[in-house]
Design a protein around this motif. Structure first.
Motif, PDB file in Angstrom:
ATOM      1  N   ASN A 117       0.822  -1.219   0.000  1.00 56.99           N
ATOM      2  CA  ASN A 117       0.000   0.000   0.000  1.00 56.99           C
ATOM      3  C   ASN A 117       0.855   1.268   0.000  1.00 56.99           C
ATOM      4  O   ASN A 117       0.448   2.292  -0.575  1.00 56.99           O
ATOM      5  CB  ASN A 117      -0.962  -0.006   1.179  1.00 56.99           C
ATOM      6  CG  ASN A 117      -2.211  -0.828   0.894  1.00 56.99           C
ATOM      7  OD1 ASN A 117      -2.611  -0.964  -0.277  1.00 56.99           O
ATOM      8  ND2 ASN A 117      -2.815  -1.368   1.931  1.00 56.99           N
ATOM      9  N   ALA A 118       2.021   1.210   0.615  1.00 57.00           N
ATOM     10  CA  ALA A 118       2.935   2.358   0.568  1.00 57.00           C
ATOM     11  C   ALA A 118       3.389   2.597  -0.865  1.00 57.00           C
ATOM     12  O   ALA A 118       3.490   3.747  -1.327  1.00 57.00           O
ATOM     13  CB  ALA A 118       4.133   2.123   1.471  1.00 57.00           C
ATOM     14  N   LEU A 119       3.635   1.510  -1.585  1.00 54.91           N
ATOM     15  CA  LEU A 119       4.037   1.610  -2.987  1.00 54.91           C
ATOM     16  C   LEU A 119       2.905   2.197  -3.829  1.00 54.91           C
ATOM     17  O   LEU A 119       3.144   3.057  -4.695  1.00 54.91           O
ATOM     18  CB  LEU A 119       4.419   0.221  -3.508  1.00 54.91           C
ATOM     19  CG  LEU A 119       4.928   0.120  -4.934  1.00 54.91           C
ATOM     20  CD1 LEU A 119       6.281   0.820  -5.079  1.00 54.91           C
ATOM     21  CD2 LEU A 119       5.062  -1.360  -5.340  1.00 54.91           C
ATOM     22  N   ARG A 120       1.682   1.762  -3.560  1.00 58.39           N
ATOM     23  CA  ARG A 120       0.538   2.292  -4.289  1.00 58.39           C
ATOM     24  C   ARG A 120       0.353   3.785  -4.008  1.00 58.39           C
ATOM     25  O   ARG A 120       0.080   4.581  -4.904  1.00 58.39           O
ATOM     26  CB  ARG A 120      -0.732   1.495  -3.917  1.00 58.39           C
ATOM     27  CG  ARG A 120      -0.758   0.104  -4.533  1.00 58.39           C
ATOM     28  CD  ARG A 120      -1.901  -0.742  -3.981  1.00 58.39           C
ATOM     29  NE  ARG A 120      -3.209  -0.318  -4.458  1.00 58.39           N
ATOM     30  CZ  ARG A 120      -3.819  -0.799  -5.548  1.00 58.39           C
ATOM     31  NH1 ARG A 120      -3.207  -1.713  -6.305  1.00 58.39           N
ATOM     32  NH2 ARG A 120      -5.030  -0.389  -5.890  1.00 58.39           N
ATOM     33  N   LYS A 121       0.530   4.159  -2.741  1.00 60.90           N
ATOM     34  CA  LYS A 121       0.390   5.571  -2.373  1.00 60.90           C
ATOM     35  C   LYS A 121       1.413   6.429  -3.105  1.00 60.90           C
ATOM     36  O   LYS A 121       1.089   7.529  -3.597  1.00 60.90           O
ATOM     37  CB  LYS A 121       0.549   5.734  -0.866  1.00 60.90           C
ATOM     38  CG  LYS A 121       0.340   7.160  -0.375  1.00 60.90           C
ATOM     39  CD  LYS A 121       0.452   7.250   1.142  1.00 60.90           C
ATOM     40  CE  LYS A 121       0.231   8.680   1.622  1.00 60.90           C
ATOM     41  NZ  LYS A 121       0.324   8.763   3.115  1.00 60.90           N
TER      42      LYS A 121
END
Length: 246
Positions: free
Chosen positions: A112-116
C-alpha cells in the motif's frame, strides 16, 4: 549472519563426552584447553579438540553469543534463530503464528505504501482472500510446486469461487534473508518485476490477501513460499478451496 565472525574457524558439533578425552569411530577427542572469547570477554564453554578444531555444543554457542537454538520435534530438525535470544525452547505455536501474521501485515503495508507513492488507492485486506492466499502458499510448500498452476493442474484462480483475481508468487531462500526481512525482500523483488509490479499498482484491483509458508526449494534448501492474491473491484468471495492433495 550477524554471528559469522565468531563462528569462523570453529567446527561446530553436538559432542558430549565424559572426562578429558574420548575415542569414537576412530577419532580421538581431547578436552580443549583453548581460551574462548566473545566480544573480548572470556566465556566458559566445554569444548573438545579434534584435529586442531574446537568442537562444542551448538546450544552452548547460542547461550554465549545470544541466538536461539532448539530441537523441533515435529520434523526432527535443529532450528537456529539468529534474531532471537537463547531459550533452548521452540516458540509456542501462537507465537509463531503471531510472527507470520506480522509479516503478512508488513507485506500489505509495503504494498500500500508503494501504491500511495504512485497515486493509487490502498488495497483492503479481505479475510477470504487471506485464507485463499494461505492455501496457495501451503500447497506450493507441500508439493515444492512453485507455479501459478496448482499442484493438481488447475489454474490458481480456482482457489475460490471468484475467478476475477491476480496473483503474485515468490520463493525466497532463507539464507538470503540476512540483510532484509522477508516482507522487505518479497515486495522489493516483486517491484523489480514488471508483471508483478503491475499487479501491485493496478487501480482495478481493490482487495488483497497474503499467504506465507515455510518449505524447501528444488535443491532441498529451506525457503519461504510467498503469495499475494488480489481481487478485482466489485467482486466478492464466499468460498475457499482446501489445499490440493495431488
Amino acid at each position: 549472519m550477524k554471528h559469522a565472525n565468531f563462528l569462523t574457524g570453529l567446527v561446530v558439533g553436538a559432542l558430549v563426552f565424559g572426562g578429558t578425552s574420548a575415542y569414537a569411530a576412530g577419532i580421538l577427542a581431547e578436552y580443549s584447553t583453548n581460551h574462548i572469547f566473545v566480544d573480548g570477554q572470556e566465556v566458559r564453554i566445554e569444548a573438545y579438540a579434534i584435529h586442531d578444531n574446537n568442537y562444542m555444543k551448538l546450544r552452548d554457542i547460542g547461550k554465549a553469543v545470544g541466538f536461539n537454538v532448539y530441537w523441533n520435534a515435529e520434523d526432527g530438525s535443529v532450528q537456529i534463530e539468529t534474531d532471537k535470544p537463547y531459550t533452548g525452547e521452540a516458540p509456542a505455536k501462537g507465537e509463531a503464528a503471531d510472527d507470520a501474521d506480522a509479516m503478512k501485515q508488513d507485506i500489505v503495508d509495503r504494498t500500500n505504501a508503494l501504491r500511495k507513492e504512485n497515486g493509487v488507492a490502498a488495497l483492503r485486506v479481505n479475510d477470504k482472500l487471506m485464507q485463499a492466499a494461505q492455501v496457495r502458499a501451503d500447497e506450493m510448500a507441500a508439493h515444492t510446486a512453485y507455479s501459478h498452476t496448482r499442484p493438481d493442474g488447475q489454474k490458481f484462480n480456482t482457489i475460490t469461487n471468484c475467478p476475477y483475481m491476480a496473483e503474485n508468487i515468490h520463493r525466497i531462500a532463507e539464507w538470503t534473508l540476512s540483510e532484509q526481512t522477508l516482507a522487505e525482500q518479497a515486495v522489493a523483488d516483486w517491484t523489480t518485476s514488471a508483471t508483478h509490479n503491475k499487479n501491485m499498482l493496478n487501480p482495478k484491483l481493490s482487495e488483497i490477501g497474503i499467504g506465507l509458508a515455510r518449505g524447501v526449494n528444488d535443491n532441498g534448501n529451506p525457503c519461504w513460499y510467498c503469495v499475494q492474491l488480489f481481487l478485482y473491484d466489485g467482486y466478492s468471495i464466499s468460498w475457499v478451496d482446501t489445499p490440493t492433495n495431488k
